[in-house]
Structures are given as structure tokens and as C-alpha cells.
Design an enzyme around this catalytic site. Sequence first.
Site, PDB file in Angstrom:
ATOM      1  N   ASN A   1      -7.448  -0.338   5.888  1.00  0.00           N
ATOM      2  CA  ASN A   1      -7.230  -1.158   7.070  1.00  0.00           C
ATOM      3  C   ASN A   1      -5.766  -1.574   7.250  1.00  0.00           C
ATOM      4  OD1 ASN A   1      -8.111  -3.269   9.195  1.00  0.00           O
ATOM      5  ND2 ASN A   1      -7.105  -4.521   7.624  1.00  0.00           N
TER       6      ASN A   1
ATOM      7  N   TYR B   1       3.028   5.313  16.185  1.00  0.00           N
ATOM      8  CA  TYR B   1       1.703   4.758  15.870  1.00  0.00           C
ATOM      9  C   TYR B   1       0.595   5.713  16.319  1.00  0.00           C
ATOM     10  CZ  TYR B   1      -1.983   1.141  15.690  1.00  0.00           C
ATOM     11  OH  TYR B   1      -3.117   0.409  15.416  1.00  0.00           O
ATOM     12  N   ALA B   2       0.723   6.257  17.525  1.00  0.00           N
ATOM     13  CA  ALA B   2      -0.289   7.174  18.053  1.00  0.00           C
ATOM     14  C   ALA B   2      -0.404   8.418  17.186  1.00  0.00           C
ATOM     15  CB  ALA B   2       0.040   7.550  19.496  1.00  0.00           C
ATOM     16  N   ALA B   3       0.732   8.963  16.763  1.00  0.00           N
ATOM     17  CA  ALA B   3       0.714  10.158  15.922  1.00  0.00           C
ATOM     18  C   ALA B   3       0.038   9.874  14.584  1.00  0.00           C
ATOM     19  CB  ALA B   3       2.134  10.664  15.700  1.00  0.00           C
TER      20      ALA B   3
ATOM     21  N   VAL C   1       0.826  -1.219   0.000  1.00  0.00           N
ATOM     22  CA  VAL C   1       0.000   0.000   0.000  1.00  0.00           C
ATOM     23  C   VAL C   1       0.853   1.259   0.000  1.00  0.00           C
ATOM     24  CG1 VAL C   1      -2.003  -1.050   1.111  1.00  0.00           C
ATOM     25  CG2 VAL C   1      -0.224   0.019   2.522  1.00  0.00           C
TER      26      VAL C   1
ATOM     27  N   LYS D   1      -2.148   7.467  13.907  1.00  0.00           N
ATOM     28  CA  LYS D   1      -3.572   7.178  14.076  1.00  0.00           C
ATOM     29  C   LYS D   1      -4.372   8.419  14.472  1.00  0.00           C
ATOM     30  CE  LYS D   1      -3.730   2.899  12.855  1.00  0.00           C
ATOM     31  NZ  LYS D   1      -4.309   2.617  11.511  1.00  0.00           N
TER      32      LYS D   1
END
Length: 290
Positions: A107, A175-177, A81, A179
Site C-alpha cells: 500500500n 505515477y500513472a506509469a 520500503v 500504477k
Amino acid sequence: MAQRLEQISGHLSNIHSRGLLTGEVVIITGAAQGIGRSAAVIFAKEGAKVVVSEHVLPKAQLVAEEIKAFGGDAIAVGGDVGADDFPKKVLDATIAKYGKLNHIVNNAGFTYDKMLHTLPDDAWDILQKIHVRAPFRLIRAAAPYMRIKGNKENRSIINVSSVSGLHGNVGQANYAAAKAAVIGLTKTIAKEWGPFGVRANTIAFGLVHTRLTQAKEEGATIEIDGKKVALGIPGTGPGANQPGPKAYPLIPLARGASPDEAANGMLFLASSLASFVSGHTLEVTGGAGI
């Protein structure tokens, strides 16, 4: 009142009898396993024509064949992707086969956990590329097939976020940034594409039992740019978080979700049951974070 209730009941019955997504075409990335696979199967059972996208083509083909085995309609498209040519590749295959596009479910993704003070640039950059840049580029490329004036078909974008994106999480700054960024992207799409009848929503997952959340001690890895990256959560092996009143203390329902439960949230957002839901972040978390 009784007559009105009967009309509503009849309408819902008709929806379910023909499938919530009958005749609609959906691209699902990361659809060979976990939540993505569940979504592909559930959407197909509700009548959708599913484009099963996965990095490794044979894995995507297995899911497509599974769908065809119960009478569903699906094609498999392999590809990274994050690759520059991916949007054109998957969209060309979709339009060539089905002639239209109704839904995109972004996803695909993974975690690359490091504490903030030891987080290298490449671990930061790859998560922004896969979780933010890749969905943006696919959505942008799909504009000619979705921003169509006067098209009354059900159309939507679903981007996947996480409780980490809502509340942050230790060891997951990258990951938090990413998402959190997905939520802003989705709200912007909702405002720009709403006049064309396209809905855009985010789904934020809590603990869902997949390879990304299995015990880190089990040793599952993925390869990123030639490097092996460990998957899973430390300390969740046998004996940890056993069912009971004190299990999973941060989750009111005291358990994690199955991939099917997670995918059902996606189904709701894609379906006409959510026909006036746009710009929303649906939390599928068992109550975590409240």
C-alpha cells in the site's frame, strides 16, 4: 433449494462470527495513516495478526497500540520500503513473531506530480522505485513463506494501483506509469504462484479522502531525498466539489471514498470471500472511468 440457502447462510454466519481473517498474518506497508491505517485496523478486527509497516516507526507503533487496545494482535516495523534491506527486515520480524505469512498488502506510496515536459528524472525514478520495485522485492523475498506446496491456508498478494494507472492523468506520467506496471506485475504473480494456492490481485482506487488528495493549497508536504514535495490536488479547497447533483462530475456516486471504504475492498480481496478471485483488478472508484 431452501436447505441449500440455509447452508450457505450458516457458512457465511460462521465466517463472520470468527472473523474473515482469523489467525491469518498480514503485512501492510504504509499502514500508519490513510487507507493503510484503515486496512490495518479493519483486518485486525476481522482476526488478522497485523504487521504495521511505516517509514517512521513511532507512527507505526501508534497504530499497533490502537489495535492492541481493542484486543487485536499487531506489531510495528519501521523502515523505508525502497531500502535494500527492507524486505528482509519486515519478513524477519513477521516470521519471528508469528511464524508464518498469509498476505502482503503493498500500500505504501505517494505522488510527485509534474507535467510531462517538466518532469525530472528523479521524480520519475523515485515513483518507479516505491510503487513497482519495492513491491516486487518484498514479494520476491516472501516466496519461501508463500510458495509452499500443499499449504491450504488462505494466502494472497494485494497490490495498490489507481485510476491513473488505468486511464492516465494530467500531471501524473510517473505515477500513472508506475500504477499501470503494478497491474502487469500482479497478473504475472497470479500465474506463477497460483499453483501454490496464492492469489494475487490489484486494487485500483479513485478519489479517496486522504492526505494525498487533500487540497494542495493546505501545504502538506513530504521529504524525498532531502527535497520537499507538495501533496494534494490543486483547487480542492473549501467550496470546491461540494455535495450535490453536480459535484464530482466524473464520479457517478458524486463523492469521494473514505479510507475505510477503500480498505474494505482490500479486506474482500484478502478474505476467503474472494477465494477464486486472482489476477483481477478491483476498481474502487465510485464508478469513475466507466
